[in-house]
Design a protein around this motif. Structure first.
Motif, PDB file in Angstrom:
ATOM      1  N   PRO A  82       0.846  -1.195   0.000  1.00  0.00           N
ATOM      2  CA  PRO A  82       0.000   0.000   0.000  1.00  0.00           C
ATOM      3  C   PRO A  82       0.881   1.245   0.000  1.00  0.00           C
ATOM      4  CG  PRO A  82      -0.008  -1.033   2.169  1.00  0.00           C
ATOM      5  CD  PRO A  82       0.753  -1.934   1.248  1.00  0.00           C
ATOM      6  N   GLY A  83       0.403   2.306  -0.665  1.00  0.00           N
ATOM      7  CA  GLY A  83       1.250   3.483  -0.769  1.00  0.00           C
ATOM      8  C   GLY A  83       0.490   4.789  -0.865  1.00  0.00           C
ATOM      9  N   SER A  84      -0.725   4.825  -0.314  1.00  0.00           N
ATOM     10  CA  SER A  84      -1.479   6.076  -0.346  1.00  0.00           C
ATOM     11  C   SER A  84      -1.962   6.422   1.058  1.00  0.00           C
ATOM     12  CB  SER A  84      -2.683   5.954  -1.287  1.00  0.00           C
ATOM     13  OG  SER A  84      -3.661   5.092  -0.733  1.00  0.00           O
ATOM     14  N   TYR A  85      -2.230   7.702   1.271  1.00  0.00           N
ATOM     15  CA  TYR A  85      -2.770   8.131   2.560  1.00  0.00           C
ATOM     16  C   TYR A  85      -4.086   7.408   2.849  1.00  0.00           C
ATOM     17  CZ  TYR A  85       0.576  11.985   2.413  1.00  0.00           C
ATOM     18  OH  TYR A  85       1.719  12.742   2.356  1.00  0.00           O
ATOM     19  N   LYS A  86      -4.897   7.251   1.824  1.00  0.00           N
ATOM     20  CA  LYS A  86      -6.190   6.580   1.982  1.00  0.00           C
ATOM     21  C   LYS A  86      -5.993   5.137   2.446  1.00  0.00           C
ATOM     22  CE  LYS A  86     -10.433   5.528  -0.535  1.00  0.00           C
ATOM     23  NZ  LYS A  86     -11.134   5.641  -1.820  1.00  0.00           N
ATOM     24  N   ALA A  87      -5.058   4.440   1.817  1.00  0.00           N
ATOM     25  CA  ALA A  87      -4.785   3.048   2.220  1.00  0.00           C
ATOM     26  C   ALA A  87      -4.238   2.994   3.635  1.00  0.00           C
ATOM     27  CB  ALA A  87      -3.799   2.406   1.236  1.00  0.00           C
ATOM     28  N   TYR A  88      -3.315   3.881   3.951  1.00  0.00           N
ATOM     29  CA  TYR A  88      -2.741   3.895   5.301  1.00  0.00           C
ATOM     30  C   TYR A  88      -3.800   4.212   6.348  1.00  0.00           C
ATOM     31  CZ  TYR A  88       1.839   3.787   3.029  1.00  0.00           C
ATOM     32  OH  TYR A  88       2.935   3.446   2.276  1.00  0.00           O
ATOM     33  N   ALA A  89      -4.686   5.164   6.051  1.00  0.00           N
ATOM     34  CA  ALA A  89      -5.742   5.531   6.998  1.00  0.00           C
ATOM     35  C   ALA A  89      -6.657   4.334   7.284  1.00  0.00           C
ATOM     36  CB  ALA A  89      -6.548   6.715   6.464  1.00  0.00           C
ATOM     37  N   ALA A  90      -6.896   3.523   6.268  1.00  0.00           N
ATOM     38  CA  ALA A  90      -7.757   2.355   6.448  1.00  0.00           C
ATOM     39  C   ALA A  90      -7.061   1.236   7.222  1.00  0.00           C
ATOM     40  CB  ALA A  90      -8.216   1.837   5.079  1.00  0.00           C
ATOM     41  N   LEU A  91      -5.738   1.179   7.158  1.00  0.00           N
ATOM     42  CA  LEU A  91      -4.989   0.071   7.755  1.00  0.00           C
ATOM     43  C   LEU A  91      -4.388   0.370   9.117  1.00  0.00           C
ATOM     44  CD1 LEU A  91      -3.044  -1.083   4.561  1.00  0.00           C
ATOM     45  CD2 LEU A  91      -4.786  -2.410   5.775  1.00  0.00           C
ATOM     46  N   THR A  92      -4.119   1.635   9.424  1.00  0.00           N
ATOM     47  CA  THR A  92      -3.370   1.956  10.634  1.00  0.00           C
ATOM     48  C   THR A  92      -4.226   1.916  11.893  1.00  0.00           C
ATOM     49  OG1 THR A  92      -1.806   3.503  11.627  1.00  0.00           O
ATOM     50  CG2 THR A  92      -3.704   4.475  10.509  1.00  0.00           C
ATOM     51  N   GLU A  93      -3.552   1.679  12.995  1.00  0.00           N
ATOM     52  CA  GLU A  93      -4.168   1.750  14.324  1.00  0.00           C
ATOM     53  C   GLU A  93      -3.755   3.035  15.045  1.00  0.00           C
ATOM     54  OE1 GLU A  93      -6.390  -0.395  15.695  1.00  0.00           O
ATOM     55  OE2 GLU A  93      -6.370  -1.464  13.781  1.00  0.00           O
ATOM     56  N   ILE A  94      -2.927   3.840  14.407  1.00  0.00           N
ATOM     57  CA  ILE A  94      -2.440   5.071  15.027  1.00  0.00           C
ATOM     58  C   ILE A  94      -3.365   6.213  14.623  1.00  0.00           C
ATOM     59  CG2 ILE A  94      -0.530   6.730  15.135  1.00  0.00           C
ATOM     60  CD1 ILE A  94       1.358   4.365  14.646  1.00  0.00           C
ATOM     61  N   PRO A  95      -3.959   6.887  15.608  1.00  0.00           N
ATOM     62  CA  PRO A  95      -4.892   7.967  15.256  1.00  0.00           C
ATOM     63  C   PRO A  95      -4.177   9.180  14.686  1.00  0.00           C
ATOM     64  CG  PRO A  95      -4.606   7.854  17.642  1.00  0.00           C
ATOM     65  CD  PRO A  95      -3.844   6.698  17.052  1.00  0.00           C
ATOM     66  N   GLU A  96      -4.834   9.799  13.738  1.00  0.00           N
ATOM     67  CA  GLU A  96      -4.336  11.057  13.186  1.00  0.00           C
ATOM     68  C   GLU A  96      -4.964  12.192  13.984  1.00  0.00           C
ATOM     69  OE1 GLU A  96      -3.726  13.199   8.877  1.00  0.00           O
ATOM     70  OE2 GLU A  96      -5.203  11.603   9.061  1.00  0.00           O
ATOM     71  N   GLU A  97      -4.187  13.221  14.242  1.00  0.00           N
ATOM     72  CA  GLU A  97      -4.694  14.372  14.985  1.00  0.00           C
ATOM     73  C   GLU A  97      -4.529  15.625  14.148  1.00  0.00           C
ATOM     74  OE1 GLU A  97      -1.668  13.216  17.008  1.00  0.00           O
ATOM     75  OE2 GLU A  97      -2.689  11.618  18.074  1.00  0.00           O
ATOM     76  N   ASP A  98      -5.366  16.588  14.439  1.00  0.00           N
ATOM     77  CA  ASP A  98      -5.220  17.863  13.748  1.00  0.00           C
ATOM     78  C   ASP A  98      -5.133  19.018  14.743  1.00  0.00           C
ATOM     79  OD1 ASP A  98      -7.831  17.867  14.625  1.00  0.00           O
ATOM     80  OD2 ASP A  98      -8.717  18.101  12.638  1.00  0.00           O
ATOM     81  N   ASP A  99      -4.760  18.690  15.978  1.00  0.00           N
ATOM     82  CA  ASP A  99      -4.573  19.721  16.981  1.00  0.00           C
ATOM     83  C   ASP A  99      -3.085  20.047  17.117  1.00  0.00           C
ATOM     84  OD1 ASP A  99      -3.835  17.304  18.134  1.00  0.00           O
ATOM     85  OD2 ASP A  99      -4.774  17.728  20.070  1.00  0.00           O
ATOM     86  N   ALA A 100      -2.751  20.918  18.042  1.00  0.00           N
ATOM     87  CA  ALA A 100      -1.361  21.321  18.262  1.00  0.00           C
ATOM     88  C   ALA A 100      -0.999  21.038  19.722  1.00  0.00           C
ATOM     89  CB  ALA A 100      -1.168  22.796  17.929  1.00  0.00           C
ATOM     90  N   PRO A 101      -0.609  19.794  20.010  1.00  0.00           N
ATOM     91  CA  PRO A 101      -0.301  19.447  21.400  1.00  0.00           C
ATOM     92  C   PRO A 101       0.983  20.102  21.882  1.00  0.00           C
ATOM     93  CG  PRO A 101       0.291  17.636  19.967  1.00  0.00           C
ATOM     94  CD  PRO A 101      -0.394  18.671  19.104  1.00  0.00           C
ATOM     95  N   ASP A 102       1.095  20.241  23.214  1.00  0.00           N
ATOM     96  CA  ASP A 102       2.351  20.741  23.771  1.00  0.00           C
ATOM     97  C   ASP A 102       3.389  19.615  23.740  1.00  0.00           C
ATOM     98  OD1 ASP A 102       1.825  19.030  25.971  1.00  0.00           O
ATOM     99  OD2 ASP A 102       1.247  20.673  27.287  1.00  0.00           O
ATOM    100  N   ALA A 103       4.613  19.936  24.092  1.00  0.00           N
ATOM    101  CA  ALA A 103       5.722  18.981  23.973  1.00  0.00           C
ATOM    102  C   ALA A 103       5.464  17.707  24.769  1.00  0.00           C
ATOM    103  CB  ALA A 103       7.032  19.637  24.414  1.00  0.00           C
TER     104      ALA A 103
END
Length: 160
Positions: A82-103
C-alpha cells in the motif's frame, strides 16, 4: 505481455498473502508514525525544544528507511505494498490528529504510537512462524526492538 513467473520460495500462496496483509498494517502504522513524528519535529516548542527536535528527527529518519524495508518485503512476497494516505488511513491503528499538542503531549502520543507499531509487528508473528518465514521474522524482530527502545527513551523524558 508475458505472464508473471510464479513465486516458489517455499511459502504457500495463502501464507504469503497472510504475511503480506500483516506487513501492510505494519507499513501503515510505520508511515503514520513517521508523519506524526516529522510533524512534531517541525512544531515542537518549549524548554526541551532542542532535545526533542533532534530526537524526533532521528526517529523519523529511521522510520523513513523502515517503511522502504517493509514495503520491499511485501513485494518480495508477491503482493503490492500500500502506498497512499487513503490506504494507510484504512490500515493503521495510530490515530491522526489535527490539533497542536504541547511537547509533553507529543511525547505521550509518540510513546503510544511506538507501542502500537510493536503490537502490530507482534501480531504478524503467528503467520510468519507458521510459514517458517525467517526474513519476515527477522524484519519484525528488528522493528519491535527499535520501537520498544524508542518508547522507553520517550517515556524516560516524562520522568516517573
Amino acid at each position: 505481455m508475458t505472464k508473471p513467473m510464479p513465486i516458489d520460495i517455499g511459502i504457500s500462496d495463502a501464507n504469503r498473502a497472510a504475511i503480506a496483509e500483516g506487513l501492510s498494517k505494519l507499513l501503515a502504522d510505520s508511515y503514520t508514525l513517521y508523519l506524526k513524528t516529522h510533524n512534531y519535529h517541525w512544531n515542537v516548542t518549549g524548554p526541551m525544544f532542542n532535545t526533542l527536535h533532534l530526537m524526533f528527527e532521528t526517529q523519523y529518519n529511521e522510520l523513513a528507511l523502515a517503511v522502504d524495508l517493509i514495503a520491499e518485503r511485501i513485494r518480495a512476497l508477491g503482493h503490492p505494498a500500500p502506498g497512499s494516505y487513503k490506504a494507510y488511513a484504512a490500515l493503521t491503528e495510530i490515530p491522526e490528529e489535527d490539533d497542536a499538542p504541547d511537547a509533553e503531549e507529543m511525547i505521550r502520543r509518540l510513546v503510544a504510537g511506538q507501542e502500537t507499531v510493536v503490537r502490530t509487528a507482534r501480531s504478524v508473528f503467528p503467520a510468519v512462524e507458521e510459514a517458517r518465514d525467517e526474513p519476515s521474522a527477522d524484519l519484525l524482530t528488528q522493528r519491535m526492538q527499535i520501537h520498544e527502545k524508542n518508547a522507553w527513551m520517550l517515556r524516560s523524558l516524562l520522568g516517573s
